[in-house]
Design a protein around this motif. Structure first.
Motif, mmCIF file in Angstrom:
data_model
loop_
_atom_site.group_PDB
_atom_site.id
_atom_site.type_symbol
_atom_site.label_atom_id
_atom_site.label_comp_id
_atom_site.label_asym_id
_atom_site.label_seq_id
_atom_site.Cartn_x
_atom_site.Cartn_y
_atom_site.Cartn_z
ATOM 1 N N ALA A 194 0.827 -1.207 0.000
ATOM 2 C CA ALA A 194 0.000 0.000 0.000
ATOM 3 C C ALA A 194 0.861 1.255 0.000
ATOM 4 O O ALA A 194 0.589 2.216 -0.735
ATOM 5 N N TRP A 195 1.905 1.280 0.820
ATOM 6 C CA TRP A 195 2.772 2.460 0.893
ATOM 7 C C TRP A 195 3.583 2.617 -0.392
ATOM 8 O O TRP A 195 3.736 3.724 -0.911
ATOM 9 N N ALA A 196 4.081 1.514 -0.925
ATOM 10 C CA ALA A 196 4.858 1.583 -2.174
ATOM 11 C C ALA A 196 3.997 2.121 -3.310
ATOM 12 O O ALA A 196 4.450 2.958 -4.110
ATOM 13 N N GLN A 197 2.746 1.668 -3.390
ATOM 14 C CA GLN A 197 1.852 2.137 -4.444
ATOM 15 C C GLN A 197 1.465 3.592 -4.234
ATOM 16 O O GLN A 197 1.389 4.366 -5.196
ATOM 17 N N TRP A 198 1.229 3.993 -2.987
ATOM 18 C CA TRP A 198 0.825 5.370 -2.721
ATOM 19 C C TRP A 198 1.923 6.357 -3.102
ATOM 20 O O TRP A 198 1.649 7.449 -3.585
ATOM 21 N N GLN A 199 3.174 5.989 -2.899
ATOM 22 C CA GLN A 199 4.283 6.879 -3.226
ATOM 23 C C GLN A 199 4.369 7.160 -4.721
ATOM 24 O O GLN A 199 4.982 8.145 -5.130
ATOM 25 N N GLN A 200 3.746 6.306 -5.527
ATOM 26 C CA GLN A 200 3.754 6.505 -6.979
ATOM 27 C C GLN A 200 2.550 7.309 -7.458
ATOM 28 O O GLN A 200 2.471 7.661 -8.636
ATOM 29 N N GLN A 201 1.605 7.606 -6.567
ATOM 30 C CA GLN A 201 0.396 8.314 -6.959
ATOM 31 C C GLN A 201 0.679 9.795 -7.188
ATOM 32 O O GLN A 201 1.486 10.404 -6.492
ATOM 33 N N ALA A 202 0.000 10.357 -8.165
ATOM 34 C CA ALA A 202 0.073 11.806 -8.383
ATOM 35 C C ALA A 202 -0.720 12.514 -7.289
ATOM 36 O O ALA A 202 -1.783 12.055 -6.888
ATOM 37 N N VAL A 203 -0.180 13.608 -6.795
ATOM 38 C CA VAL A 203 -0.844 14.358 -5.736
ATOM 39 C C VAL A 203 -2.044 15.108 -6.313
ATOM 40 O O VAL A 203 -1.923 15.818 -7.312
ATOM 41 N N ALA A 204 -3.201 14.951 -5.696
ATOM 42 C CA ALA A 204 -4.415 15.613 -6.174
ATOM 43 C C ALA A 204 -4.369 17.106 -5.869
ATOM 44 O O ALA A 204 -3.885 17.514 -4.811
ATOM 45 N N PRO A 205 -4.845 17.951 -6.778
ATOM 46 C CA PRO A 205 -4.853 19.396 -6.531
ATOM 47 C C PRO A 205 -5.870 19.768 -5.463
ATOM 48 O O PRO A 205 -6.928 19.150 -5.350
ATOM 49 N N GLY A 262 0.479 13.894 0.853
ATOM 50 C CA GLY A 262 -0.346 13.942 -0.344
ATOM 51 C C GLY A 262 -1.841 13.892 -0.102
ATOM 52 O O GLY A 262 -2.622 14.101 -1.028
ATOM 53 N N TYR A 263 -2.279 13.628 1.163
ATOM 54 C CA TYR A 263 -3.729 13.520 1.394
ATOM 55 C C TYR A 263 -4.160 13.917 2.799
ATOM 56 O O TYR A 263 -5.343 14.118 3.054
ATOM 57 N N GLU A 264 -3.214 14.052 3.724
ATOM 58 C CA GLU A 264 -3.561 14.375 5.108
ATOM 59 C C GLU A 264 -3.700 15.888 5.263
ATOM 60 O O GLU A 264 -2.713 16.614 5.361
ATOM 61 N N ALA A 281 -9.174 13.823 5.337
ATOM 62 C CA ALA A 281 -8.447 12.984 4.394
ATOM 63 C C ALA A 281 -8.923 13.334 2.986
ATOM 64 O O ALA A 281 -10.133 13.480 2.753
ATOM 65 N N LEU A 282 -7.986 13.484 2.073
ATOM 66 C CA LEU A 282 -8.301 13.822 0.684
ATOM 67 C C LEU A 282 -8.343 12.542 -0.139
ATOM 68 O O LEU A 282 -7.376 11.773 -0.177
ATOM 69 N N LYS A 283 -9.485 12.310 -0.800
ATOM 70 C CA LYS A 283 -9.639 11.113 -1.620
ATOM 71 C C LYS A 283 -10.614 11.384 -2.748
ATOM 72 O O LYS A 283 -11.728 11.871 -2.518
ATOM 73 N N ASP A 284 -10.193 11.086 -3.973
ATOM 74 C CA ASP A 284 -11.062 11.207 -5.150
ATOM 75 C C ASP A 284 -11.697 12.593 -5.266
ATOM 76 O O ASP A 284 -12.901 12.721 -5.543
#
Length: 530
Positions: A194-205, A262-264, A281-284
């Motif tokens: 989960a952490w490895a995948q999250w680090q590859q996510q683009a940060v949402a505006p 990136g989301y907190e 928490a920022l999601k979608d």
């Protein structure tokens, strides 16, 4: 024309990307220098941007803040508030938790003080959750060696640990090292997919305009607009908020926000003269969480928010979220990008659109006398939210069912901690029988509130008289003052054990419900994660 239009835009985006990358690089460099200058007296360098102990843990922003604060209190670390903020940001971004890793434990971050905890592992319950919340453990990740270090730290810092309840009746240290540590290393590992995948996510505006919908116990529903503007710091924003409660009172404020990992989302705003904190928490493209008074975190609201985005629309809330069959009511739909015909559900007619905008639609609705059930409202092609139609109330519940209030004030260093209750109404389902699995939730309704002794001991000690006062209309209990009370038996303090009673009127019928409240002493240590 197309080429000349895109060139400046391309240069602008490139310049922005370069500026953000430079800013991020500088912030990281500053944090690393602070660590080098302040932490290497005790920690050792293990490589490029790698340090003993520090580099082998992952935590939330609050978790890292608590770690640095502990270094200050226990080990004499000297660090400025600004440098501490810089290091917390760096570590939370670099060694934080993925969104999925905080699920199920965010109640601690959001300061939901009356959340009951239950865990599958009995050993975890008896070893970790007997002294502090289990969520504090669930919101961090370590390899086995670091979990072992944590066990030794507990025993070294609190030598009586082995002699306390749930420890002195067993070989505590052997069980903790040889059974609890492997369990924690497996369930809460340092390295995770989960952490490895999250680090590859683009940060949402997050910059732009947002619509918020919320509900505050003791006050009611509200909606607001919030503008988010980037400032000079990395992932830092200025906020402006304007809105209104359902009772017509204004909601207005401004403040600052920081986004970690990136989301907190963490923000402080001064609203109507009081400082409130947002933990979201920022999601979608949406924010969700809780907004509460910084210095009285029991006073707060559940909030969901969506950002204005071209071509996107959403329904965040329907306020109120219910209507009684055979009646008319004014209903507000809160969302973003709202356009089209508002529909509340089968059996409900929209008889008038009072006002409409992309974020707020007010209508007058009429429910058929034979309508019932839970509907999903829509505006045009956009669906969302929840709307209940009921013919009668079948049951009422006190929420929370169990709560804790704390005496305070009276010259002490800690203020009173209120307890806030709401009455949740339920209706009978299709089977028409009360109290079955088919019953459905209607929503929070006005109630008349009172307290009573919980048991014979509470009655003999006159707990109702001494512990505090319940507001009959709002469900807010304000505890009494701290300190010994000469009027009480044995001059004890104003603690007690009470029933919380709610009475909801539905036509000619009165529905009653009970909960429990413990009024207890102050909590002297109130860390970011309890």
């Amino acid at each position: 024309m197309k080429t000349t239009t895109l060139k400046p835009l391309g240069r602008g985006l490139l310049a922005l990307a370069v500026a953000l990358a430079t800013q991020s690089s500088q912030a990281a460099s500053d944090a690393e220098q602070i660590i080098q200058s302040n932490c290497l007296a005790c920690h050792t360098q293990e490589g490029d941007q790698q340090w003993s102990r520090i580099s082998h843990q992952r935590k939330t922003p609050e978790g890292w803040l608590m770690t640095i604060a502990r270094m200050q209190v226990m080990h004499g670390l000297k660090i400025s508030d600004e440098d501490r903020r810089t290091v917390v940001k760096y570590l939370a971004d670099r060694q934080g938790l993925a969104p999925s890793e905080t699920e199920g434990a965010r109640y601690a971050l959001e300061r939901r003080l009356n959340t009951p905890e239950a865990f599958d592992s009995q050993m975890f319950t008896e070893t970790c959750a007997r002294c502090h919340s289990g969520a504090r453990v669930l919101l961090q990740r370590r390899p086995a060696s670091e979990w072992e270090h944590l066990v030794h730290f507990h025993l070294g810092q609190w030598p009586t640990t082995e002699f306390q309840a749930l420890a002195r009746d067993r070989d505590w240290l052997d069980l903790t090292l040889n059974k609890m540590v492997p369990e924690l290393a497996e369930s809460l590992p340092m390295d995770s997919r989960a952490w490895a995948q999250w680090q590859q996510q683009a940060v949402a505006p997050v910059q732009g305009d947002w619509t918020l919908a919320g509900h505050m116990p003791g006050k009611g529903a509200f909606h607001a607009r919030m503008s988010v503007t980037p400032t000079e710091g990395e992932d830092q924003y200025a906020l402006m908020l304007t809105g209104q409660y359902a009772d017509g009172s204004e909601l207005k404020g401004k403040g600052q926000a920081v986004v970690y990992t990136g989301y907190e989302w963490r923000a402080n705003l001064e609203i109507d003269g009081q400082v409130m904190r947002q933990v979201f928490a920022l999601k979608d493209g949406q924010l969700s969480g809780r907004m509460f008074l910084r210095d009285k975190d029991e006073v707060g609201a559940d909030v969901v928010a969506a950002r204005d985005a071209k071509g996107a629309s959403s329904i965040l809330a329907v306020q109120p979220a219910y209507i009684k069959a055979g009646t008319e009511a004014e209903i507000t739909i809160v969302g973003t990008g709202l356009s089209g015909l508002p529909v509340l559900g089968t059996g409900v007619d929209v008889v008038e659109v009072i006002s409409e905008s992309p974020d707020l639609i007010r209508v007058r609705a009429r429910a058929a006398s034979n309508a019932s059930g839970v509907m999903t409202p829509s505006v045009g092609v956009t669906e969302g939210g929840r709307f209940a139609i009921y013919d009668r109330i079948a049951d009422v519940k006190v929420v929370p069912e169990f709560a804790v209030a704390r005496i305070g004030g009276n010259g002490s260093s800690t203020p009173r901690v209120e307890a806030r209750f709401e009455a949740e109404a339920w209706a009978a389902g299709p089977d028409g029988k009360d109290g079955t699995a088919d019953d459905y939730r209607v929503g929070m309704m006005p109630a008349t509130w009172s307290v009573a002794p919980f048991d014979d001991v509470a009655e003999a000690d006159r707990d109702v008289h001494f512990t505090g006062r319940m507001n009959a209309s709002t469900g807010v209990f304000t505890p009494a003052a701290a300190g010994p009370n000469p009027e009480r038996r044995m001059m004890t303090n104003n603690a007690g054990n009470l029933k919380v009673q709610a009475s909801v009127q539905d036509g000619a019928e009165t529905h009653s419900a009970e909960g429990q409240m413990i009024v207890t002493v102050q909590r002297w240590n109130n860390p970011p994660i309890p």
